[in-house]
Motif scaffolding. Structure first.
Motif, PDB file in Angstrom:
ATOM      1  N   LEU A  22       5.599  13.170  -0.865  1.00  0.00           N
ATOM      2  CA  LEU A  22       6.807  13.112  -1.695  1.00  0.00           C
ATOM      3  C   LEU A  22       6.410  13.141  -3.167  1.00  0.00           C
ATOM      4  O   LEU A  22       5.310  12.721  -3.538  1.00  0.00           O
ATOM      5  CB  LEU A  22       7.570  11.816  -1.428  1.00  0.00           C
ATOM      6  CG  LEU A  22       8.203  11.640  -0.047  1.00  0.00           C
ATOM      7  CD1 LEU A  22       8.644  10.191   0.160  1.00  0.00           C
ATOM      8  CD2 LEU A  22       9.380  12.615   0.111  1.00  0.00           C
ATOM      9  N   ALA A  23       7.327  13.597  -4.000  1.00  0.00           N
ATOM     10  CA  ALA A  23       7.059  13.567  -5.444  1.00  0.00           C
ATOM     11  C   ALA A  23       7.377  12.189  -6.013  1.00  0.00           C
ATOM     12  O   ALA A  23       6.757  11.739  -6.979  1.00  0.00           O
ATOM     13  CB  ALA A  23       7.910  14.621  -6.144  1.00  0.00           C
TER      14      ALA A  23
ATOM     15  N   GLU B  83       8.109   1.324  -6.715  1.00  0.00           N
ATOM     16  CA  GLU B  83       8.557   2.612  -7.236  1.00  0.00           C
ATOM     17  C   GLU B  83       7.286   3.408  -7.488  1.00  0.00           C
ATOM     18  O   GLU B  83       6.295   2.861  -7.991  1.00  0.00           O
ATOM     19  CB  GLU B  83       9.343   2.389  -8.528  1.00  0.00           C
ATOM     20  CG  GLU B  83      10.101   3.609  -8.971  1.00  0.00           C
ATOM     21  CD  GLU B  83      11.044   3.305 -10.153  1.00  0.00           C
ATOM     22  OE1 GLU B  83      11.220   2.110 -10.477  1.00  0.00           O
ATOM     23  OE2 GLU B  83      11.560   4.260 -10.733  1.00  0.00           O
ATOM     24  N   MET B  84       7.306   4.676  -7.151  1.00  0.00           N
ATOM     25  CA  MET B  84       6.060   5.438  -7.244  1.00  0.00           C
ATOM     26  C   MET B  84       6.361   6.906  -7.448  1.00  0.00           C
ATOM     27  O   MET B  84       7.278   7.466  -6.828  1.00  0.00           O
ATOM     28  CB  MET B  84       5.276   5.258  -5.935  1.00  0.00           C
ATOM     29  CG  MET B  84       3.876   5.855  -5.920  1.00  0.00           C
ATOM     30  SD  MET B  84       3.120   5.535  -4.283  1.00  0.00           S
ATOM     31  CE  MET B  84       1.387   5.712  -4.662  1.00  0.00           C
ATOM     32  N   ASP B  85       5.600   7.502  -8.365  1.00  0.00           N
ATOM     33  CA  ASP B  85       5.567   8.966  -8.384  1.00  0.00           C
ATOM     34  C   ASP B  85       4.095   9.355  -8.449  1.00  0.00           C
ATOM     35  O   ASP B  85       3.235   8.525  -8.178  1.00  0.00           O
ATOM     36  CB  ASP B  85       6.430   9.532  -9.521  1.00  0.00           C
ATOM     37  CG  ASP B  85       5.959   9.052 -10.884  1.00  0.00           C
ATOM     38  OD1 ASP B  85       4.769   8.649 -11.003  1.00  0.00           O
ATOM     39  OD2 ASP B  85       6.773   9.062 -11.825  1.00  0.00           O
ATOM     40  N   ARG B  86       3.808  10.545  -8.798  1.00  0.00           N
ATOM     41  CA  ARG B  86       2.426  10.989  -8.679  1.00  0.00           C
ATOM     42  C   ARG B  86       1.542  10.464  -9.813  1.00  0.00           C
ATOM     43  O   ARG B  86       0.323  10.646  -9.802  1.00  0.00           O
ATOM     44  CB  ARG B  86       2.376  12.513  -8.582  1.00  0.00           C
ATOM     45  CG  ARG B  86       3.080  12.999  -7.292  1.00  0.00           C
ATOM     46  CD  ARG B  86       2.992  14.492  -7.075  1.00  0.00           C
ATOM     47  NE  ARG B  86       1.635  14.995  -7.131  1.00  0.00           N
ATOM     48  CZ  ARG B  86       0.745  14.948  -6.130  1.00  0.00           C
ATOM     49  NH1 ARG B  86       1.096  14.377  -4.974  1.00  0.00           N
ATOM     50  NH2 ARG B  86      -0.467  15.447  -6.274  1.00  0.00           N
TER      51      ARG B  86
ATOM     52  N   THR C  52       6.454  -7.690 -13.178  1.00  0.00           N
ATOM     53  CA  THR C  52       6.547  -6.275 -12.848  1.00  0.00           C
ATOM     54  C   THR C  52       5.243  -5.590 -13.255  1.00  0.00           C
ATOM     55  O   THR C  52       4.872  -5.580 -14.427  1.00  0.00           O
ATOM     56  CB  THR C  52       7.722  -5.609 -13.589  1.00  0.00           C
ATOM     57  OG1 THR C  52       8.912  -6.326 -13.267  1.00  0.00           O
ATOM     58  CG2 THR C  52       7.867  -4.147 -13.176  1.00  0.00           C
ATOM     59  N   TYR C  53       4.550  -5.108 -12.254  1.00  0.00           N
ATOM     60  CA  TYR C  53       3.277  -4.429 -12.506  1.00  0.00           C
ATOM     61  C   TYR C  53       3.538  -2.944 -12.616  1.00  0.00           C
ATOM     62  O   TYR C  53       4.195  -2.353 -11.749  1.00  0.00           O
ATOM     63  CB  TYR C  53       2.290  -4.691 -11.367  1.00  0.00           C
ATOM     64  CG  TYR C  53       1.872  -6.144 -11.276  1.00  0.00           C
ATOM     65  CD1 TYR C  53       0.679  -6.576 -11.864  1.00  0.00           C
ATOM     66  CD2 TYR C  53       2.681  -7.082 -10.624  1.00  0.00           C
ATOM     67  CE1 TYR C  53       0.303  -7.914 -11.796  1.00  0.00           C
ATOM     68  CE2 TYR C  53       2.322  -8.411 -10.555  1.00  0.00           C
ATOM     69  CZ  TYR C  53       1.128  -8.828 -11.138  1.00  0.00           C
ATOM     70  OH  TYR C  53       0.759 -10.134 -11.088  1.00  0.00           O
ATOM     71  N   VAL C  54       3.027  -2.374 -13.684  1.00  0.00           N
ATOM     72  CA  VAL C  54       3.166  -0.924 -13.862  1.00  0.00           C
ATOM     73  C   VAL C  54       1.768  -0.348 -13.955  1.00  0.00           C
ATOM     74  O   VAL C  54       0.960  -0.773 -14.786  1.00  0.00           O
ATOM     75  CB  VAL C  54       3.979  -0.594 -15.127  1.00  0.00           C
ATOM     76  CG1 VAL C  54       4.151   0.912 -15.262  1.00  0.00           C
ATOM     77  CG2 VAL C  54       5.332  -1.293 -15.092  1.00  0.00           C
ATOM     78  N   ILE C  55       1.495   0.593 -13.062  1.00  0.00           N
ATOM     79  CA  ILE C  55       0.150   1.157 -13.001  1.00  0.00           C
ATOM     80  C   ILE C  55       0.239   2.656 -13.288  1.00  0.00           C
ATOM     81  O   ILE C  55       1.026   3.377 -12.677  1.00  0.00           O
ATOM     82  CB  ILE C  55      -0.487   0.931 -11.616  1.00  0.00           C
ATOM     83  CG1 ILE C  55      -0.722  -0.571 -11.415  1.00  0.00           C
ATOM     84  CG2 ILE C  55      -1.801   1.678 -11.464  1.00  0.00           C
ATOM     85  CD1 ILE C  55       0.288  -1.255 -10.576  1.00  0.00           C
TER      86      ILE C  55
ATOM     87  N   ALA D  13       0.858  -1.186   0.000  1.00  0.00           N
ATOM     88  CA  ALA D  13       0.000   0.000   0.000  1.00  0.00           C
ATOM     89  C   ALA D  13       0.890   1.230   0.000  1.00  0.00           C
ATOM     90  O   ALA D  13       1.018   1.924   0.997  1.00  0.00           O
ATOM     91  CB  ALA D  13      -0.915  -0.023   1.240  1.00  0.00           C
ATOM     92  N   PRO D  14       1.527   1.497  -1.130  1.00  0.00           N
ATOM     93  CA  PRO D  14       2.495   2.604  -1.152  1.00  0.00           C
ATOM     94  C   PRO D  14       1.782   3.945  -0.987  1.00  0.00           C
ATOM     95  O   PRO D  14       0.650   4.121  -1.426  1.00  0.00           O
ATOM     96  CB  PRO D  14       3.131   2.467  -2.537  1.00  0.00           C
ATOM     97  CG  PRO D  14       2.120   1.760  -3.375  1.00  0.00           C
ATOM     98  CD  PRO D  14       1.360   0.861  -2.463  1.00  0.00           C
TER      99      PRO D  14
END
Lengths: 700, 700
Positions: free
Chosen positions: A623-624, A640-643, A689-692, A617-618
């Motif tokens: 943070l950006a 890995e996460m950004d907005r 690798t899941y990319v959302i 649950a990132p």
């Protein structure tokens, strides 16, 4: 002797379960020095059994030659013929089916045994007892050759050089650049006279010969005589950054280095984000925890250097998000529990007995290792029996006059039944219920479970205050007192003990209420900030981390402290317990950002034992961008996460990714299911690798 | 440092109560060797606390200099300021009222402390704890100078020479004339090669290198190098009479002597009678007991050399009629009890836990020393709690599968509830009731007393058989089995648990019934013969002593044996436990004539604690004449008797002399009151020699 035998089985040193840890703990508990003088731990130190026997039943087609090594005096006999014993270092075992018994006595170090043959080898298939009818599987670790004896165990060492050498009052002042731990080494020392060393975690401390906590003193010619290969190493390790060395005139040396002592740990987690300060906090947290990860998880490396259950509870959790070193976790749990009879709480503190159960529960949850639970289940039972005997007429656990009801370093009135203790007690009983069911003892599982429910319900009933909207602090003679603290409220949040309405009330009226008494110790901030994260207050928590931990960095910290009060100035920061340098500047509980970031920002946590299933649950928390990895046992989960995008990969197990999105997200590798409240979930299978693509909500 | 201080107070080494005995017992329990190989005791060995602290509150008008010695690492602090410690060997204490605390850690030997000042001196006014909230008065003994350290304690030694040196197969055979114990010493040993020594309690054993139990082997040049003042003493003591020394050619020595090791005991009792054989039995009994009176009362000096509660129960009683050495009694009681938790019975034997309580009761009866009872009362309570948990549905104490229900070395079926155990249990509960009342715990005293009565009544009800006229042996699943043994019957007689009719029935139908299973071990003969004396069968007992103990003397015994079967021949006598020389030829329980003669022939026994009051009931038991003395603590009672006169003198206490006379007796020093059954009594005041003219009844 070879390490491998023909049949692929390997001999290893074996001993009575727990005795390795208990003996090591006995030694570690008396290492603390107050200005050179012993300051032993002030609880009962348990001891290894000096008289044990090992047994093993073998069946071989041919007679077999075995080599025997023991730590202690030993004697061997076959098939119960105990009047006919041997103490030879090599024996020929007869062919056929036989029972081999080896008695070992050692009153100095733990009795241990190593036997190596073609098919007969000491390992966990052997049993051991302490002559209490307690035949149990023998314990072992990594001592796999005759010369690698358990009693010789010591941590790894490596040379370190001072970063700078300055002179103050004509005496050399060594700065190792950051907090460290080890043995100073004098190379090629000559001359006659006394050498005095004043250590400091801070510069101020090292420069205060009259007040520094750690010091050494030795005779130069004596040191020269004892030097090995020209190097004289001090006998006791010290925690420090600075060392100021005063030597009598005429004493000379070539140089001084440090034999750094440490556990070689793999940094199994990683974290990097758009805020360099938070990255620095993460790195410093890891280093702080690493220094305190030794034979056991210590509270602090300078002071106390002891093993405290409440401190360890947090270190265990941090460890799952960093080194995932289970050896030190198990050693710490065993050492803390000690032996029967239980006459006092662990570390003399009521809460600390309870944290032990919860720590054991966490161990099982994070590792799925039932074998360890099984090995120490009896000791859990007897500790719980002791706790159950300490209930008042309402069924609440209370301290006896000789017990310390701690909760927190704060001006708390902990008389009577304290609400925090009841929640820890309920959680402990839940843990015991789980352990009992794993042990296939359904009756005990059910009894513990019912008791847990009773304690929890009674506590929520007795301590809840509708007006204040939270749990009050304590209850004396059947009357709940009006004092409100955050403590019980945060444990109720963390353990999921509240209804949704009460949960909201507690967050609003207690946790985020500026009029509620502030929590000042990093010890309880750990739980406070975790509880706030559980409530989605990541942005608040991030800002707190930057303020509080960032504040220490701004003051020059190289590891995090036992306590930090931004209102203090200069040298005031170093004082505690009535001593100008009493504060520990490298304290395990100061490293809690590891846990907060790993569990609540990267958002990784097991949902069944050993990460068989998990949740991710990132949460950027303002943070950006962030990127990191969390170990999950043998495997790992990367986030890995950004907005606008989330990338998740798990090496094993199956899990669920949950996240909030202001717009319907897209994922090619799996389905993003709406949960109806602006949050979505994606099932995670290993190796993919899941990319959302998603849209972060604007921070209000 | 002087031993005496100005104020007359004396410093002494102090420690945690029981730890001296427990540490000594740990070491003693692993000394047994089976042909040179360790044979450790097979019960849990308890250990001293390694981490303790001492405290003392003083008030002085002036500052005072103290000297500090510790066994272990120590640190001192004042008034709770534990961050400010000192480990200096001399300190100046400030004047005024202060609390002095000294932490001592020692994981090798027991932590102990010695402080000497003008007014501040370590003694029993100090308290100590093991960090379990257990502040208790510190223990001490006779270690009264800084150098006389508790850890250095060893028994006394004296040189002994062999009585004869013979040669067998060319090797010297040393005969020390009688059983002894100690370390062989080689004077001026030279040459190279191996020396092997085969020891024997019997000649046959020493001459059997392949089968003797005790042996030694050393290298001659190594021995020469380790010799002190030209004398090489072996490192381990051996029990033997004969030593056969096989040395390689070229190894020479001047002579071999023995460093006899022993407790210097005062022989406080005496006995001489008209039968020289009985006199010899008395003397040999004393020597047998003396050899077994060591750090603790041992079962036998060759084998096992261990401390067994059932054996010690008898040795204690013999000791009250010989050496009256309370040090070894206390050491033995403390060592046997060990520490908590109680998980197994003492020595793993149900009866042996019970004998411990009864031994403690006897200790109080013979000495009146309540302080010792008080010091160990808690340990008595927890042992009794353990026993109380082992009751069956009828309230009878029973063995768990892992317990040994021993009763006697005999072919007994001890399944279910054994009657003997119930009587020992009732007696133990009576003892606990007394201790509780001494502790001023009326509620516990009453509860233990009621339980004692319950167990006793239930046992007498369940096991009594009207037809057989005695107590049956055991009861399984609520049904008493038909087997009859003497055991429970003799304890019922000894403890006064029977009505007069049942008493008569038991003597006639069980004790003197030739068809009842014979008791073969000296262990249970002790109780059997005592019970017969309680029933007036002195003449029978005298003849049994002459037959049984006299029989051993006739076979050349110099000390009494573990077991004696007159039907055996030659070397058969030495075998036991499947080993040709397995029998112990110097066994404490073989010395029971000391007790039988002192208590039942001289007839001396306390009737209130510490011999404040006593009875003297002398009985010639068929002798023409006897004369003897029995110690009564500091004092003694002397008795002299022939068939027409009795002479009694007590140095302290008041008592009653009772005796049978065929004609009205005369006494100038007191009134001889008729009791109506042909017996008379005279009150005895201290310091007066009472001389009674009477007429012995003719033996039927």
């Amino acid at each position: 002797m070879s390490e491998k035998n023909n049949d692929g089985r390997k001999a290893t040193w074996i001993w009575y379960p727990g005795d390795f840890e208990i003996r090591l703990h006995e030694k570690a508990s008396v290492r603390r020095r107050a200005r050179g003088v012993m300051y032993p731990a002030y609880w009962r130190l348990d001891r290894h059994y000096s008289n044990v026997r090992f047994r093993y039943t073998y069946e071989t087609a041919q007679e077999e030659r075995i080599a025997i090594a023991a730590e202690g005096t030993f004697s061997v006999y076959l098939d119960g013929k105990d009047n006919y014993r041997s103490n030879a270092e090599a024996l020929t075992l007869p062919a056929g089916w036989h029972e081999l018994v080896v008695s070992v006595f050692n009153d100095a170090e733990m009795p241990a045994l190593y036997i190596e043959g073609e098919t007969v080898n000491t390992d966990s298939a052997w049993e051991v007892n302490s002559y209490q009818n307690d035949w149990v599987p023998a314990a072992s670790w990594t001592f796999d050759s005759p010369d690698d004896r358990p009693s010789k165990f010591r941590l790894a060492v490596a040379a370190q050089e001072p970063k700078t050498i300055d002179f103050r009052d004509g005496y050399p002042l060594l700065d190792f650049g950051k907090e460290t731990f080890g043995y100073l080494q004098f190379h090629s020392i000559t001359g006659e006279g006394t050498v005095r060393i004043y250590y400091g975690e801070s510069l101020e401390e090292a420069l205060s010969p009259e007040e520094c906590v750690s010091l050494d003193r030795f005779d130069a010619s004596d040191a020269a005589a004892r030097a090995q290969g020209g190097v004289y190493a001090l006998e006791e390790g010290r925690a420090f950054r600075y060392a100021w060395i005063h030597a009598d005139k005429g004493v000379r040396w070539e140089r001084v280095s440090l034999l750094y002592e440490y556990v070689p740990l793999e940094y199994r987690s990683s974290f990097e984000c758009s805020d360099p300060k938070l990255n620095a906090i993460w790195e410093m947290s890891l280093y702080t925890l690493h220094l305190n990860t030794r034979e056991f998880f210590l509270d602090g490396i300078k002071r106390d250097g002891w093993v405290w259950s409440g401190d360890a509870y947090q270190a265990f959790l941090m460890n799952y998000y960093s080194f995932f070193d289970l050896d030190v976790t198990r050693r710490t749990l065993v050492a803390l529990r000690g032996k029967d009879p239980v006459t006092m709480h662990i570390n003399t503190i009521l809460d600390y007995s309870l944290y032990w159960f919860i720590s054991l529960y966490d161990y099982y949850l994070y590792t799925g290792d039932f074998s360890f639970i099984r090995q120490y289940y009896d000791r859990a039972v007897s500790l719980m029996e002791f706790c159950l005997a300490q209930r008042d007429g309402e069924g609440f656990i209370v301290g006896r006059p000789q017990d310390w009801v701690f909760v927190d370093w704060a001006d708390l009135d902990n008389s009577g039944a304290v609400s925090t203790e009841q929640l820890l007690f309920a959680r402990s009983l839940e843990a015991m219920s789980l352990f009992a069911s794993l042990m296939e003892d359904a009756a005990s599982a059910s009894a513990y479970g019912a008791l847990a429910e009773e304690v929890k319900e009674a506590a929520l009933r007795a301590f809840w205050d509708e007006v204040k909207g939270g749990l009050l602090h304590h209850r004396v003679d059947g009357v709940t007192k009006p004092a409100l603290t955050k403590h019980a409220n945060m444990f109720a949040l963390l353990y999921g003990y509240l209804s949704p309405e009460r949960r909201r009330s507690v967050i609003r009226s207690v946790m985020l209420n500026p009029d509620a008494p502030r929590i000042k110790t990093p010890y309880m901030r750990f739980h406070e900030l975790a509880a706030l994260c559980e409530s989605g207050e990541h942005d608040y928590v991030r800002r707190e981390m930057l303020d509080y931990w960032g504040g220490m960095i701004d003051l020059g910290a190289t590891t995090f402290w036992e306590e930090y009060d931004p209102s203090q100035e200069g040298g005031e920061h170093y004082g505690m317990y009535g001593m100008p340098f009493g504060k520990s500047l490298c304290h395990a509980w100061g490293a809690s950002p590891i846990y907060l970031i790993g569990k609540y920002f990267l958002g990784v946590a097991p949902t069944s034992p050993g990460y068989a299933t998990f949740r991710v649950a990132p949460n950027l928390g303002g943070l950006a961008y962030m990127k990191g990895t969390v170990p999950t046992g043998e495997g790992r989960i990367s986030v890995e996460m950004d907005r606008s995008s989330i990338r998740v990969e798990a090496s094993s197990g199956t899990g669920v990714l949950t996240f909030a999105s202001a717009a319907p997200p897209a994922c090619s590798e799996g389905e993003a299911r709406a949960r109806g409240d602006g949050t979505y979930e994606v099932s995670i299978e290993p190796g993919i690798t899941y990319v959302i693509a998603y849209e972060a909500a604007t921070i209000p």
